[in-house]
Write a protein that holds these residues in place. Structure first.
Motif, PDB file in Angstrom:
ATOM      1  N   ILE A  48      42.423  20.466  27.744  1.00  0.00           N
ATOM      2  CA  ILE A  48      41.594  19.256  27.684  1.00  0.00           C
ATOM      3  C   ILE A  48      42.443  18.028  27.354  1.00  0.00           C
ATOM      4  O   ILE A  48      42.364  17.007  28.027  1.00  0.00           O
ATOM      5  N   THR A  49      43.276  18.134  26.316  1.00  0.00           N
ATOM      6  CA  THR A  49      44.020  16.946  25.883  1.00  0.00           C
ATOM      7  C   THR A  49      45.266  16.684  26.727  1.00  0.00           C
ATOM      8  O   THR A  49      45.747  15.564  26.779  1.00  0.00           O
ATOM      9  N   GLN A  50      45.799  17.724  27.352  1.00  0.00           N
ATOM     10  CA  GLN A  50      47.035  17.636  28.121  1.00  0.00           C
ATOM     11  C   GLN A  50      48.191  17.165  27.252  1.00  0.00           C
ATOM     12  O   GLN A  50      49.092  16.468  27.709  1.00  0.00           O
ATOM     13  N   ASN A  51      48.129  17.485  25.996  1.00  0.00           N
ATOM     14  CA  ASN A  51      49.172  17.032  25.079  1.00  0.00           C
ATOM     15  C   ASN A  51      49.362  18.082  23.992  1.00  0.00           C
ATOM     16  O   ASN A  51      48.407  18.497  23.337  1.00  0.00           O
ATOM     17  N   ARG A  52      50.600  18.494  23.806  1.00  0.00           N
ATOM     18  CA  ARG A  52      50.867  19.613  22.913  1.00  0.00           C
ATOM     19  C   ARG A  52      50.558  19.290  21.447  1.00  0.00           C
ATOM     20  O   ARG A  52      49.953  20.082  20.745  1.00  0.00           O
ATOM     21  N   GLU A  53      50.986  18.107  21.003  1.00  0.00           N
ATOM     22  CA  GLU A  53      50.731  17.746  19.601  1.00  0.00           C
ATOM     23  C   GLU A  53      49.240  17.651  19.314  1.00  0.00           C
ATOM     24  O   GLU A  53      48.763  18.111  18.269  1.00  0.00           O
ATOM     25  N   ALA A  55      46.963  19.237  20.852  1.00  0.00           N
ATOM     26  CA  ALA A  55      46.416  20.598  20.873  1.00  0.00           C
ATOM     27  C   ALA A  55      46.664  21.292  19.533  1.00  0.00           C
ATOM     28  O   ALA A  55      45.793  21.995  19.011  1.00  0.00           O
ATOM     29  N   GLU A  56      47.843  21.064  18.961  1.00  0.00           N
ATOM     30  CA  GLU A  56      48.128  21.646  17.631  1.00  0.00           C
ATOM     31  C   GLU A  56      47.156  21.107  16.590  1.00  0.00           C
ATOM     32  O   GLU A  56      46.633  21.853  15.758  1.00  0.00           O
ATOM     33  N   ASP A  57      46.927  19.796  16.634  1.00  0.00           N
ATOM     34  CA  ASP A  57      45.975  19.183  15.699  1.00  0.00           C
ATOM     35  C   ASP A  57      44.581  19.776  15.877  1.00  0.00           C
ATOM     36  O   ASP A  57      43.887  20.059  14.908  1.00  0.00           O
ATOM     37  N   VAL A  58      44.197  19.931  17.142  1.00  0.00           N
ATOM     38  CA  VAL A  58      42.849  20.445  17.417  1.00  0.00           C
ATOM     39  C   VAL A  58      42.688  21.848  16.833  1.00  0.00           C
ATOM     40  O   VAL A  58      41.653  22.167  16.245  1.00  0.00           O
ATOM     41  N   VAL A  59      43.709  22.681  16.982  1.00  0.00           N
ATOM     42  CA  VAL A  59      43.631  24.038  16.436  1.00  0.00           C
ATOM     43  C   VAL A  59      43.356  23.958  14.928  1.00  0.00           C
ATOM     44  O   VAL A  59      42.437  24.613  14.414  1.00  0.00           O
ATOM     45  N   GLN A  60      44.112  23.130  14.240  1.00  0.00           N
ATOM     46  CA  GLN A  60      43.936  23.030  12.783  1.00  0.00           C
ATOM     47  C   GLN A  60      42.566  22.464  12.422  1.00  0.00           C
ATOM     48  O   GLN A  60      41.865  23.005  11.569  1.00  0.00           O
ATOM     49  N   GLU A  61      42.207  21.373  13.094  1.00  0.00           N
ATOM     50  CA  GLU A  61      40.944  20.718  12.742  1.00  0.00           C
ATOM     51  C   GLU A  61      39.741  21.591  13.077  1.00  0.00           C
ATOM     52  O   GLU A  61      38.766  21.632  12.320  1.00  0.00           O
ATOM     53  N   ALA A  62      39.816  22.278  14.203  1.00  0.00           N
ATOM     54  CA  ALA A  62      38.680  23.113  14.610  1.00  0.00           C
ATOM     55  C   ALA A  62      38.461  24.254  13.611  1.00  0.00           C
ATOM     56  O   ALA A  62      37.328  24.516  13.188  1.00  0.00           O
TER      57      ALA A  62
ATOM     58  N   ASP B  52      46.035  34.415  35.516  1.00  0.00           N
ATOM     59  CA  ASP B  52      47.247  35.176  35.202  1.00  0.00           C
ATOM     60  C   ASP B  52      48.426  34.293  34.799  1.00  0.00           C
ATOM     61  O   ASP B  52      49.522  34.793  34.564  1.00  0.00           O
ATOM     62  N   SER B  53      48.220  32.991  34.752  1.00  0.00           N
ATOM     63  CA  SER B  53      49.372  32.085  34.658  1.00  0.00           C
ATOM     64  C   SER B  53      50.039  32.054  33.292  1.00  0.00           C
ATOM     65  O   SER B  53      51.181  31.669  33.173  1.00  0.00           O
ATOM     66  N   GLN B  54      49.324  32.429  32.248  1.00  0.00           N
ATOM     67  CA  GLN B  54      49.833  32.284  30.882  1.00  0.00           C
ATOM     68  C   GLN B  54      50.286  30.856  30.621  1.00  0.00           C
ATOM     69  O   GLN B  54      51.309  30.614  29.981  1.00  0.00           O
ATOM     70  N   LEU B  55      49.512  29.931  31.133  1.00  0.00           N
ATOM     71  CA  LEU B  55      49.780  28.525  30.903  1.00  0.00           C
ATOM     72  C   LEU B  55      49.406  28.205  29.456  1.00  0.00           C
ATOM     73  O   LEU B  55      48.367  28.656  28.982  1.00  0.00           O
ATOM     74  N   TYR B  56      50.231  27.450  28.794  1.00  0.00           N
ATOM     75  CA  TYR B  56      49.968  27.008  27.423  1.00  0.00           C
ATOM     76  C   TYR B  56      49.821  28.160  26.434  1.00  0.00           C
ATOM     77  O   TYR B  56      48.863  28.213  25.660  1.00  0.00           O
ATOM     78  N   GLU B  57      50.747  29.090  26.509  1.00  0.00           N
ATOM     79  CA  GLU B  57      50.760  30.144  25.492  1.00  0.00           C
ATOM     80  C   GLU B  57      51.262  29.561  24.180  1.00  0.00           C
ATOM     81  O   GLU B  57      52.150  28.706  24.167  1.00  0.00           O
ATOM     82  N   LEU B  58      50.706  30.024  23.109  1.00  0.00           N
ATOM     83  CA  LEU B  58      51.099  29.541  21.789  1.00  0.00           C
ATOM     84  C   LEU B  58      52.290  30.367  21.307  1.00  0.00           C
ATOM     85  O   LEU B  58      52.164  31.571  21.101  1.00  0.00           O
ATOM     86  N   PRO B  59      53.471  29.747  21.126  1.00  0.00           N
ATOM     87  CA  PRO B  59      54.633  30.523  20.686  1.00  0.00           C
ATOM     88  C   PRO B  59      54.412  31.085  19.275  1.00  0.00           C
ATOM     89  O   PRO B  59      53.763  30.436  18.454  1.00  0.00           O
ATOM     90  N   GLU B  60      54.971  32.263  19.025  1.00  0.00           N
ATOM     91  CA  GLU B  60      54.699  32.963  17.751  1.00  0.00           C
ATOM     92  C   GLU B  60      55.070  32.148  16.513  1.00  0.00           C
ATOM     93  O   GLU B  60      54.352  32.159  15.528  1.00  0.00           O
ATOM     94  N   ASP B  61      56.223  31.441  16.564  1.00  0.00           N
ATOM     95  CA  ASP B  61      56.633  30.693  15.366  1.00  0.00           C
ATOM     96  C   ASP B  61      55.656  29.549  15.072  1.00  0.00           C
ATOM     97  O   ASP B  61      55.239  29.331  13.938  1.00  0.00           O
ATOM     98  N   LEU B  62      55.278  28.850  16.119  1.00  0.00           N
ATOM     99  CA  LEU B  62      54.302  27.770  15.942  1.00  0.00           C
ATOM    100  C   LEU B  62      52.961  28.343  15.476  1.00  0.00           C
ATOM    101  O   LEU B  62      52.281  27.786  14.611  1.00  0.00           O
ATOM    102  N   ARG B  63      52.648  29.487  16.017  1.00  0.00           N
ATOM    103  CA  ARG B  63      51.391  30.136  15.687  1.00  0.00           C
ATOM    104  C   ARG B  63      51.306  30.441  14.192  1.00  0.00           C
ATOM    105  O   ARG B  63      50.290  30.134  13.546  1.00  0.00           O
TER     106      ARG B  63
END
Lengths: 209, 86
Positions: A48-53, A55-62, B52-63
């Protein structure tokens, strides 16, 4: 592999038990819910956001929002659907902040009169994805889906990437079932059309038919 | 079945929720209409490729960083006291 783990302790595995334990204040149960759905929430948020940072914020906030409002969760729907709804709203808020010049809404009016067949109907090569490296393919897929309006790509991601049912998607996005179906069709056809540019059968001298 | 009708039913067909009668009509249409056959087939591929693309997988360290940040914030919130909303 899994059998050994199962012998060690009988873990609480079903979603409802985890939610109920979390409601009683068991943080490790909530952490298990995070572990179970963080990847999904991240994917949805980044789509949705097309932006990694963001997306990280969204994970935490959600997850934080889910934690704070767990008492209000009625258990009539799945926890995951409820969580997705929170995450989608957070993601859309990020998108609005980033692109204030454009209204970003799932309810945006989407024209319906051009419901004719797609214009370009060229066939694809048999295994189109194998023409590209993994990295190239990801770039193509990411660029292509970015071109869709947020309302389309959100429905596509929930239904076709995350595998939510039509009803769950409707509930998570607070849309009607027919609205989900119509957006899904359009999203699928538009993606197909755009991917065709990369995946078309290459036949020399066969430009037009 | 006309091409426009095929398109209306495409999503239900791909999702396997079409009633038997419409499904037979649609498949009959696909057996002679090449364009609709191509649209159906490539739309199906589109879905499969994305799935099947595994687009935007969350890397383990970041996870694990995200998870511990979430749990820390949750615990801080708990210490601050109960919800204001009842």
């Amino acid at each position: 592999m899994g059998a050994i783990q199962n012998q060690l302790s009988p873990p609480v595995t079903d979603e409802l038990s985890l939610v109920q334990a979390a409601k009683r204040g068991d943080d490790s149960a909530f952490e298990e819910l995070v572990r179970r759905y963080d990847r999904n929430v991240f994917r949805i948020a980044q789509h949705i956001t097309q932006n990694r940072e963001d997306a990280e914020d969204v994970v935490q906030e959600a997850f934080l929002k889910a934690y704070s409002n767990l008492a209000q969760f009625q258990e009539q729907s799945k926890f995951y659907t409820w969580l997705v709804r929170i995450a989608v709203n957070e993601a859309l808020m990020k998108l609005r902040r980033r692109k204030p010049e454009r209204t970003v809404s799932l309810d945006e009016e989407i024209k319906t009169e051009d419901d004719s067949l797609p214009r370009e109907i060229a066939d694809w090569s048999p295994n189109p994805e194998q023409q590209y490296t993994q990295a190239e393919l990801r770039e193509i897929l990411s660029k292509t889906i970015q071109g869709l309006p947020p309302g389309f790509r959100t429905v596509f991601v929930l239904r076709d990437v995350e595998g939510l049912s039509t009803e769950e998607t409707a509930s998570a996005l607070e849309l009607s079932v027919p609205a989900v179906k119509s957006r899904l069709l359009r999203a699928r056809l538009q993606l197909r059309d755009r991917l065709g540019r990369y995946f078309q059968k290459r036949e020399s001298g066969d430009g037009n038919r | 079945m006309k091409c426009s009708e095929f398109l209306q039913e495409l999503t239900n067909y791909l999702d396997g929720v079409l009633d038997e009668k419409t499904k037979v009509e649609l498949e009959n249409h696909l057996s002679w209409c090449h364009n609709c056959y191509v649209v159906c087939d490539t739309t199906k591929k589109t879905i499969e490729i994305y799935r099947d693309s595994q687009l935007y997988e969350l890397p383990e360290d970041l996870r694990s960083r995200l998870r511990s940040a979430i749990m820390t914030k949750c615990q801080q919130q708990k210490k601050r006291g109960p919800q204001s909303v009842g």
